[in-house]
Structure formats: structure tokens, C-alpha cells
Design an enzyme around this catalytic site. Sequence first.
Site, PDB file in Angstrom:
ATOM      1  N   GLY A   7       8.148   2.801   1.917  1.00  0.00           N
ATOM      2  CA  GLY A   7       9.522   3.168   2.276  1.00  0.00           C
ATOM      3  C   GLY A   7       9.672   4.655   2.071  1.00  0.00           C
ATOM      4  N   HIS A   8       9.661   5.425   3.148  1.00  0.00           N
ATOM      5  CA  HIS A   8       9.759   6.875   3.033  1.00  0.00           C
ATOM      6  C   HIS A   8      11.188   7.314   3.375  1.00  0.00           C
ATOM      7  CE1 HIS A   8       5.125   7.181   3.623  1.00  0.00           C
ATOM      8  NE2 HIS A   8       5.474   6.799   2.426  1.00  0.00           N
ATOM      9  N   ASP A  26       6.218   6.071  -4.402  1.00  0.00           N
ATOM     10  CA  ASP A  26       7.608   6.549  -4.490  1.00  0.00           C
ATOM     11  C   ASP A  26       7.711   7.956  -5.065  1.00  0.00           C
ATOM     12  OD1 ASP A  26       8.364   3.924  -3.685  1.00  0.00           O
ATOM     13  OD2 ASP A  26       8.124   3.272  -5.759  1.00  0.00           O
ATOM     14  N   GLN A  56       2.189   4.565  -0.573  1.00  0.00           N
ATOM     15  CA  GLN A  56       1.950   4.122  -1.962  1.00  0.00           C
ATOM     16  C   GLN A  56       1.356   5.299  -2.761  1.00  0.00           C
ATOM     17  OE1 GLN A  56       0.623   1.657   0.576  1.00  0.00           O
ATOM     18  NE2 GLN A  56       2.742   1.083   0.586  1.00  0.00           N
ATOM     19  N   ASP A  60      14.987  18.021 -10.696  1.00  0.00           N
ATOM     20  CA  ASP A  60      16.420  18.025 -11.046  1.00  0.00           C
ATOM     21  C   ASP A  60      16.846  16.776 -11.809  1.00  0.00           C
ATOM     22  OD1 ASP A  60      15.770  17.038  -8.328  1.00  0.00           O
ATOM     23  OD2 ASP A  60      17.851  16.328  -8.397  1.00  0.00           O
ATOM     24  N   LYS A  78       7.014  11.422  -1.021  1.00  0.00           N
ATOM     25  CA  LYS A  78       6.117  11.962   0.005  1.00  0.00           C
ATOM     26  C   LYS A  78       6.831  12.202   1.328  1.00  0.00           C
ATOM     27  CE  LYS A  78       3.495   8.316  -0.637  1.00  0.00           C
ATOM     28  NZ  LYS A  78       4.013   7.766  -1.888  1.00  0.00           N
TER      29      LYS A  78
HETATM   30  P1  IMP Z   1       1.962  -5.104  -1.886  1.00  0.00           P
HETATM   31  O1  IMP Z   1       1.555  -3.766  -1.386  1.00  0.00           O
HETATM   32  O2  IMP Z   1       3.219  -5.621  -1.260  1.00  0.00           O
HETATM   33  O3  IMP Z   1       0.830  -6.095  -1.843  1.00  0.00           O
HETATM   34  O4  IMP Z   1       2.325  -4.962  -3.449  1.00  0.00           O
HETATM   35  C1  IMP Z   1       1.329  -4.692  -4.443  1.00  0.00           C
HETATM   36  C2  IMP Z   1       1.890  -3.726  -5.491  1.00  0.00           C
HETATM   37  O5  IMP Z   1       2.098  -2.451  -4.895  1.00  0.00           O
HETATM   38  C3  IMP Z   1       3.240  -4.131  -6.074  1.00  0.00           C
HETATM   39  O6  IMP Z   1       3.286  -3.735  -7.434  1.00  0.00           O
HETATM   40  C4  IMP Z   1       4.248  -3.313  -5.280  1.00  0.00           C
HETATM   41  O7  IMP Z   1       5.439  -3.090  -5.992  1.00  0.00           O
HETATM   42  C5  IMP Z   1       3.446  -2.033  -5.101  1.00  0.00           C
HETATM   43  N1  IMP Z   1       3.868  -1.277  -3.901  1.00  0.00           N
HETATM   44  C6  IMP Z   1       3.577  -1.554  -2.620  1.00  0.00           C
HETATM   45  N2  IMP Z   1       4.122  -0.635  -1.809  1.00  0.00           N
HETATM   46  C7  IMP Z   1       4.749   0.247  -2.578  1.00  0.00           C
HETATM   47  C8  IMP Z   1       5.471   1.447  -2.315  1.00  0.00           C
HETATM   48  O8  IMP Z   1       5.624   1.897  -1.185  1.00  0.00           O
HETATM   49  N3  IMP Z   1       5.979   2.079  -3.415  1.00  0.00           N
HETATM   50  C9  IMP Z   1       5.779   1.638  -4.672  1.00  0.00           C
HETATM   51  N4  IMP Z   1       5.107   0.524  -4.972  1.00  0.00           N
HETATM   52  C10 IMP Z   1       4.589  -0.163  -3.932  1.00  0.00           C
END
Ligand code: IMP
Length: 405
Positions: free
Chosen positions: A41-42, A14, A222, A331, A17
Site C-alpha cells: 500500500g503506497h 511501510d 514491503q 517529524d 517508499k
Molecule cells: P503477506 O505478504 O500478505 O503474505 O503477509 C506476510 C507478512 O508480511 C505479514 O506480516 C504482513 O503484515 C506483512 N506485509 C505484507 N505486505 C506488507 C506491506 O506492504 N507493509 C507491511 N507489511 C506487509
Amino acid sequence: MSENTLILGLQWGDEGKGKIVDNLSESIDVVCRFQGGHNAGHTIKVNGQKTVLHLIPSGILHNNTKCLIGNGVVLALDALYKEIKHLQAKGISFKDRFFISSACSLILPTHITLDIVKDKKESIGTTGRGIGPAYEDKIGRRAIRLGDLGDLKSLKEKIYSLVKYHNRLLENIYQHKPHDADEVFNEVVKYKELHDKYCIDSPQTMHQWIKNDKSILFEGAQGTLLDIDHGTYPYVTSSSTTAGGVSTGLGIGPKFIDKIIGITKAYTTRVGEGPFPTELHDESGSMLAQKGNEFGATTGRPRRCGWLDLVLLKKAIFMNSVTDLCITKLDVLDEMQEIKVCTNYHNGVPVYKNFEGWLAKTEGITTFSDLPEKARLYIQFVEEFVECSASIISTGPSRNQTILR
Ligand code: IMP
């Protein structure tokens, strides 16, 4: 010779990117995803309109950019189909510019059930998208891959065998009702058109693009601290989010990565469980959450917020060979009286350097020298500590709210 760039997160995801990939893709021929799945989630804001992409590379918003989902990605066909339809309804074309590796492992409905029931026991706080179980099957050499949709007879056999295995786990370990193998098969076949239209050989396609001197952008999902090997294990995602993931996740040698842009927020956030030494549980934390709109783009979960951890950031920069640092959401700190950064740990407890807040609006500033002096000092301190210059600073969610140095 064109230049190929990797963009990846240096924290727990998050970092913003999507916006930076979108900014750079204007002058890029191809954008590739190499790991993760629709857990990402971009969020991209163009002309005031917000688009959230989960699977499709952010380059899709530029008409002349080609996009590839590499073999390192785990693919949920239903989620991909929905995302394509949503973008097509906005007038975005996919013809001859969108490709998926035949070696992508598929996320089946059984993976999602397994992810949810497992997380009830293991409390990782996953996104519940089936990511971990799908990667488990990939490593276990029993995954269904996109290319398998080319032969429905053998696909049926493979799905029957895999669902039987999943049902054994569901019934015997998690006391959950089984899935119907026919239903799973039908659900996969429903999206055969995705195979027929977009399935390609990733290394071969990459090779062609390199030979034709196309400029390529590798879009990480991620962040470094969620990497399956180098993250805060076991509180990690199941893919290689660090620079090494590009080579394995696309079938391209490391010598073709010319520039590595590492992205960090001006502070830190984390979704889900796991260690977070600089986490704030006070009013400053709530201010960051509120001003930074810190809610997950995929699950809507509130993100945990804290100060920037320069010890972890420096390590992440080293692990990825970052050549250029990008600091986002500067900001969000505009109204903080005091700002801290962690520069050391003493018996596991963070040691902070304190900065006076600049208490002025930086939102939308596009020139470094226009930033308040205290904001410049903050950035310069970060650069010196981590020994990497910040060539991009983001001062708001829109494309143009960016300082390029
Ligand atoms: P998973 O990827 O759904 O298996 O989740 C494993 C860990 O990665 C958890 O703590 C999620 O919250 C974190 N996680 C997975 N995808 C994202 C992302 O796009 N942004 C932030 N955290 C993520």
C-alpha cells in the site's frame, strides 16, 4: 548516460517508499514493480489529495512516466482493474505508458481463500490477499500466468487442474467448502482486456528501454526484514524484497542498477506477527502510532511501533548494497522527550543509546541546516553508525516536505 535507481525498504515495510518514488519519478522515464502484489500500500499525497496505490507503480501519477509490473509480481486481476478504473476516473491515462509482464503469476479467488484459512492455523498475520499461496504455485510450476489468457482453451484446462488441486487442500486439510472451477475461470476471463491491452515480454521491454537510454526506477514493496530468504522467517512475505529481486523479478542484469536508495523510518514499525526486538508497549509507542498515523494502508490494521534498530538497519544496508540512505517521518519524533536507538544486543535484549528529544517542529522543513541541532545530531549518529549518508530526509507526507542533500 541515464542512471537507474532502486528504491527499497530497509525495515518491515511501510517506510514511506511511495512518496520517495513519486518525488523522484518526475525526472524518470520508467517506474517498475518487481515483487509482491496488492499486499503493498503506497500512500502518496499530492496537493493535499491522498492516493493509495497497491499494484500500479507510483510513477503513474506523472503523465510522462511509463510503468511496468514485472514478472516477479503476483497479480490479482480484479484489484488491478479497480485500481486502473479509479485512476482513470481521476484523469490519469494508461495508453502506451502501462505494461504488465506476460510471466506474472495470477492470484485466483482460491488463493485468497487458502491464504485466509491457512493463516488461521499458522498465525503469520498475512494481509489475506492470496500472496503466499500464489507464490507457492509459482514455485510449484503450476501457476496461471497473465500470458495464459492468450489461449482460452488451454487456460480453462489449466484453471480446472489448479482449482481441483486447491479444492483438495481446502476440503481435506482445512475443512473448507470447495470453489467452483467454472466460476474461477469466468472471473479470470472477465479481465481479459488487461491481457489484451497491457501484456508484454518484460526482459525484452527492459532491453529496449536500456538501449534507448531511458532512466529506470525500480520500486520495491514491503521491506528487507520481510524478505522470503533474509527476513524474520517464517514471519515474512513470500517474495524477494531485497536488491536481488530486481534482476529475477524483471529480467534485467544487476549491472543496470546504478544507485540503491534504502528507506528507513526515523523509528520502526511492523504489521502482523513476528519478532520485533525494539517494540514499545508503553506511552512512547502509542505516541508514535498516533502521531505517525500507523495504520496499514492495505488492511487498516494498527502497526506495532518501536525505536530504530541500528543493528538491523546496518545489516539491511549491507544486504542491499545501499548507496544512499533515506530517513522518513522524522517529524513524528518532534514531541518525544527522549529518543532511543538500538546499537547492540545483550543476550538478545536491545542495548540503547539515548538522545534528548528536540521538542520542536520539523514538519515541512526542506533544508538540513534548518533542522533543530538535536535532530541533526540524531541523524548524524545514525549515518555514522550504519556507515551510509542520508541524502533524503522526509519531514511530512507531501511531495514538497522533503530535504534533499
Ligand atoms: P503477506 O505478504 O500478505 O503474505 O503477509 C506476510 C507478512 O508480511 C505479514 O506480516 C504482513 O503484515 C506483512 N506485509 C505484507 N505486505 C506488507 C506491506 O506492504 N507493509 C507491511 N507489511 C506487509
